[in-house]
Design a protein around this motif. Structure first.
Motif, PDB file in Angstrom:
ATOM      1  N   GLN A 180       7.521  33.257  12.929  1.00  0.00           N
ATOM      2  CA  GLN A 180       8.278  32.360  13.796  1.00  0.00           C
ATOM      3  C   GLN A 180       8.908  31.226  12.987  1.00  0.00           C
ATOM      4  O   GLN A 180      10.035  30.806  13.263  1.00  0.00           O
ATOM      5  CB  GLN A 180       7.379  31.806  14.894  1.00  0.00           C
ATOM      6  N   ASP A 181       8.193  30.730  11.984  1.00  0.00           N
ATOM      7  CA  ASP A 181       8.757  29.694  11.104  1.00  0.00           C
ATOM      8  C   ASP A 181       9.932  30.250  10.308  1.00  0.00           C
ATOM      9  O   ASP A 181      10.933  29.561  10.101  1.00  0.00           O
ATOM     10  CB  ASP A 181       7.679  29.183  10.155  1.00  0.00           C
ATOM     11  N   LEU A 182       9.798  31.501   9.864  1.00  0.00           N
ATOM     12  CA  LEU A 182      10.874  32.131   9.103  1.00  0.00           C
ATOM     13  C   LEU A 182      12.128  32.288   9.969  1.00  0.00           C
ATOM     14  O   LEU A 182      13.239  31.973   9.531  1.00  0.00           O
ATOM     15  CB  LEU A 182      10.419  33.491   8.584  1.00  0.00           C
ATOM     16  N   LEU A 183      11.943  32.771  11.199  1.00  0.00           N
ATOM     17  CA  LEU A 183      13.087  32.950  12.089  1.00  0.00           C
ATOM     18  C   LEU A 183      13.714  31.619  12.482  1.00  0.00           C
ATOM     19  O   LEU A 183      14.897  31.550  12.798  1.00  0.00           O
ATOM     20  CB  LEU A 183      12.641  33.709  13.342  1.00  0.00           C
ATOM     21  N   ALA A 184      12.924  30.543  12.470  1.00  0.00           N
ATOM     22  CA  ALA A 184      13.455  29.224  12.816  1.00  0.00           C
ATOM     23  C   ALA A 184      14.318  28.647  11.701  1.00  0.00           C
ATOM     24  O   ALA A 184      15.286  27.920  11.971  1.00  0.00           O
ATOM     25  CB  ALA A 184      12.309  28.272  13.135  1.00  0.00           C
ATOM     26  N   ILE A 185      13.994  28.960  10.441  1.00  0.00           N
ATOM     27  CA  ILE A 185      14.741  28.398   9.309  1.00  0.00           C
ATOM     28  C   ILE A 185      15.922  29.278   8.901  1.00  0.00           C
ATOM     29  O   ILE A 185      16.840  28.809   8.219  1.00  0.00           O
ATOM     30  CB  ILE A 185      13.797  28.179   8.096  1.00  0.00           C
ATOM     31  N   LEU A 186      15.939  30.547   9.334  1.00  0.00           N
ATOM     32  CA  LEU A 186      17.002  31.460   8.912  1.00  0.00           C
ATOM     33  C   LEU A 186      18.408  31.017   9.331  1.00  0.00           C
ATOM     34  O   LEU A 186      19.355  31.189   8.557  1.00  0.00           O
ATOM     35  CB  LEU A 186      16.714  32.871   9.412  1.00  0.00           C
ATOM     36  N   PRO A 187      18.623  30.463  10.540  1.00  0.00           N
ATOM     37  CA  PRO A 187      19.982  29.995  10.866  1.00  0.00           C
ATOM     38  C   PRO A 187      20.509  28.954   9.880  1.00  0.00           C
ATOM     39  O   PRO A 187      21.663  29.024   9.444  1.00  0.00           O
ATOM     40  CB  PRO A 187      19.808  29.409  12.271  1.00  0.00           C
ATOM     41  N   ALA A 197      27.246  35.698  14.674  1.00  0.00           N
ATOM     42  CA  ALA A 197      26.617  37.015  14.744  1.00  0.00           C
ATOM     43  C   ALA A 197      25.205  36.972  14.168  1.00  0.00           C
ATOM     44  O   ALA A 197      24.266  37.537  14.741  1.00  0.00           O
ATOM     45  CB  ALA A 197      27.471  38.038  14.000  1.00  0.00           C
ATOM     46  N   PHE A 198      25.048  36.264  13.041  1.00  0.00           N
ATOM     47  CA  PHE A 198      23.716  36.138  12.442  1.00  0.00           C
ATOM     48  C   PHE A 198      22.799  35.307  13.337  1.00  0.00           C
ATOM     49  O   PHE A 198      21.614  35.617  13.486  1.00  0.00           O
ATOM     50  CB  PHE A 198      23.821  35.515  11.055  1.00  0.00           C
ATOM     51  N   HIS A 199      23.337  34.252  13.943  1.00  0.00           N
ATOM     52  CA  HIS A 199      22.519  33.414  14.820  1.00  0.00           C
ATOM     53  C   HIS A 199      22.053  34.188  16.056  1.00  0.00           C
ATOM     54  O   HIS A 199      20.911  34.016  16.502  1.00  0.00           O
ATOM     55  CB  HIS A 199      23.303  32.172  15.252  1.00  0.00           C
ATOM     56  N   VAL A 200      22.931  35.041  16.587  1.00  0.00           N
ATOM     57  CA  VAL A 200      22.536  35.873  17.726  1.00  0.00           C
ATOM     58  C   VAL A 200      21.436  36.845  17.312  1.00  0.00           C
ATOM     59  O   VAL A 200      20.459  37.067  18.050  1.00  0.00           O
ATOM     60  CB  VAL A 200      23.760  36.641  18.273  1.00  0.00           C
ATOM     61  N   LEU A 201      21.574  37.434  16.132  1.00  0.00           N
ATOM     62  CA  LEU A 201      20.537  38.341  15.625  1.00  0.00           C
ATOM     63  C   LEU A 201      19.196  37.637  15.501  1.00  0.00           C
ATOM     64  O   LEU A 201      18.152  38.166  15.924  1.00  0.00           O
ATOM     65  CB  LEU A 201      20.971  38.902  14.268  1.00  0.00           C
ATOM     66  N   ARG A 218      13.763  36.350  17.399  1.00  0.00           N
ATOM     67  CA  ARG A 218      12.828  35.305  17.798  1.00  0.00           C
ATOM     68  C   ARG A 218      12.338  35.534  19.232  1.00  0.00           C
ATOM     69  O   ARG A 218      11.152  35.332  19.531  1.00  0.00           O
ATOM     70  CB  ARG A 218      13.491  33.942  17.670  1.00  0.00           C
ATOM     71  N   ARG A 219      13.229  35.982  20.083  1.00  0.00           N
ATOM     72  CA  ARG A 219      12.843  36.265  21.470  1.00  0.00           C
ATOM     73  C   ARG A 219      11.851  37.424  21.526  1.00  0.00           C
ATOM     74  O   ARG A 219      10.875  37.379  22.279  1.00  0.00           O
ATOM     75  CB  ARG A 219      14.086  36.582  22.285  1.00  0.00           C
ATOM     76  N   ARG A 220      12.130  38.433  20.732  1.00  0.00           N
ATOM     77  CA  ARG A 220      11.222  39.578  20.698  1.00  0.00           C
ATOM     78  C   ARG A 220       9.864  39.169  20.143  1.00  0.00           C
ATOM     79  O   ARG A 220       8.812  39.609  20.632  1.00  0.00           O
ATOM     80  CB  ARG A 220      11.839  40.692  19.856  1.00  0.00           C
TER      81      ARG A 220
END
Length: 358
Positions: free
Chosen positions: A279-286, A336-340, A345-347
């Motif tokens: 979850q931390d990784l998905l939060a910093i990826l944008p 597109a990357f932010h939507v991904l 993150r939702r999943r």
């Protein structure tokens, strides 16, 4: 449904803002937007020239000043130079540059009218100096950029996550990696790119033969330099976030329990900690992706690559309308990357909630 609609509206608002901001330079003018100074021969008059140009009027015969429809100076200059008897024609400079919101509004209106008629702008190709439609060249530029942007971003995620895991497992490696991280955080991005490029140049000089492509030559595009740039700069941000997240998880009770049951530190990191820091990784990826796009633009500018970022930073190919299209294309790539990431993150959150409810 409401959430999806809200995000779609936010994306559209972002594109509109980018469109207006990408044209902000048109608000600054240094020449009269409706006057042309002409030097004619003895066999012609300014009035005769004006009669051949619909919409123009003589402003000052003695000074050679001609008024044209607002904002049409450069269009009329091309027409005037083809008229017999004209020695010279030029735009009338202002006493000093000024801000003209009227001209800014005029340029926006002209672009929107062009978009409605399928004209998204043209630019002069840096290879053969011919006029090229931006829509025609856009797929090539996008493909050229993606060839090193996507691998570089994936490398940044993989390497930074691996380094954070190794730093958590071995203390000495952690101290070393934290020191390198602190050093890279303090260095400007362009300085790192220049260092990579200088390294390639000196490697070629030391070995005495060609090693790798440093700048774009024709259709041959450098890969290693933009790839390393995109991989290095975002990885600094990702590593810092993951280092803190992993350290936080290692202090949790479940880690102590797992180790008490006989699991090694490596098994705990891979089986438990890695899953909980996703979850931390998905939060910093944008944010990391935004940094990767900025690094890509700088790398393309330094290496002379004719990609999306290189187009924006190269004054030899920039034009008013095509600049807006390229900027909005980059925005769509980022979206597109932010939507991904949002979907991932939702999943991830759903899986976590299901696990807790059980």
């Amino acid at each position: 449904m409401k959430s999806t609609l809200r995000w779609v509206l936010l994306g559209l608002l972002t594109l509109v803002c980018i469109f207006f901001l990408s044209n902000i330079r048109n608000a600054f003018i240094s020449t009269q937007p409706d006057q042309i100074k002409i030097m004619v021969g003895s066999g012609s008059t300014l009035q005769a020239i004006s009669e051949k140009l619909p919409g123009s009027q003589v402003l000052d015969e003695k000074a050679g000043l001609l008024t044209v429809p607002y904002g049409k100076v450069w269009d009329y200059l091309g027409k005037i130079m083809s008229i017999k008897g004209v020695f010279r024609a030029a735009a009338v400079p202002l006493d000093h540059p000024t801000i003209s919101w009227r001209y800014y509004g005029y340029s926006i209106k002209e672009q929107l009218q062009g978009f409605l008629h399928g004209d998204f702008g043209k630019f002069r190709s840096p290879f053969n100096r011919t006029e090229v439609s931006v829509v025609q060249e856009l797929p090539t530029m996008l493909l050229r950029t993606c060839t090193y942007f996507i691998p570089g971003l994936l490398m940044a995620v993989g390497v930074s996550l691996l380094m954070a895991m190794l730093a958590a497992k071995w203390r000495r490696i952690g101290v070393f990696m934290d020191g390198v991280h602190a050093l890279l955080v303090g260095l400007p991005d362009f300085f790192l790119i220049v260092l990579i490029q200088l390294g390639a140049i000196y490697a070629t000089k030391f070995l005495g033969h060609y090693v790798l492509l440093i700048v774009q030559v024709g259709n041959k595009t450098p890969f290693l330099i933009p790839f390393l740039t995109i991989a290095l700069i975002p990885s600094v941000t990702i590593y810092g976030t993951m280092r803190v997240a992993i350290s936080r998880e290692l202090g949790q009770d479940y880690v102590v329990t797992a180790q008490a049951k006989g699991l090694t530190r490596s098994e705990v990191l891979i089986s438990h900690v890695l899953r909980n820091v996703m979850q931390d990784l998905l939060a910093i990826l944008p944010k990391a992706t935004t940094l990767a796009l900025a690094s890509m633009a700088v790398a393309e500018a330094i290496c002379g690559i004719f990609g999306l970022g290189g187009f924006i930073t190269s004054p030899t190919v920039q034009s008013v309308s095509s600049m807006s299209v390229i900027c909005m294309t980059l925005a769509l790539v980022a979206m597109a990357f932010h939507v991904l990431y949002a979907l991932l993150r939702r999943r991830f959150v759903i899986r976590t909630g299901e696990a807790v409810s059980q």
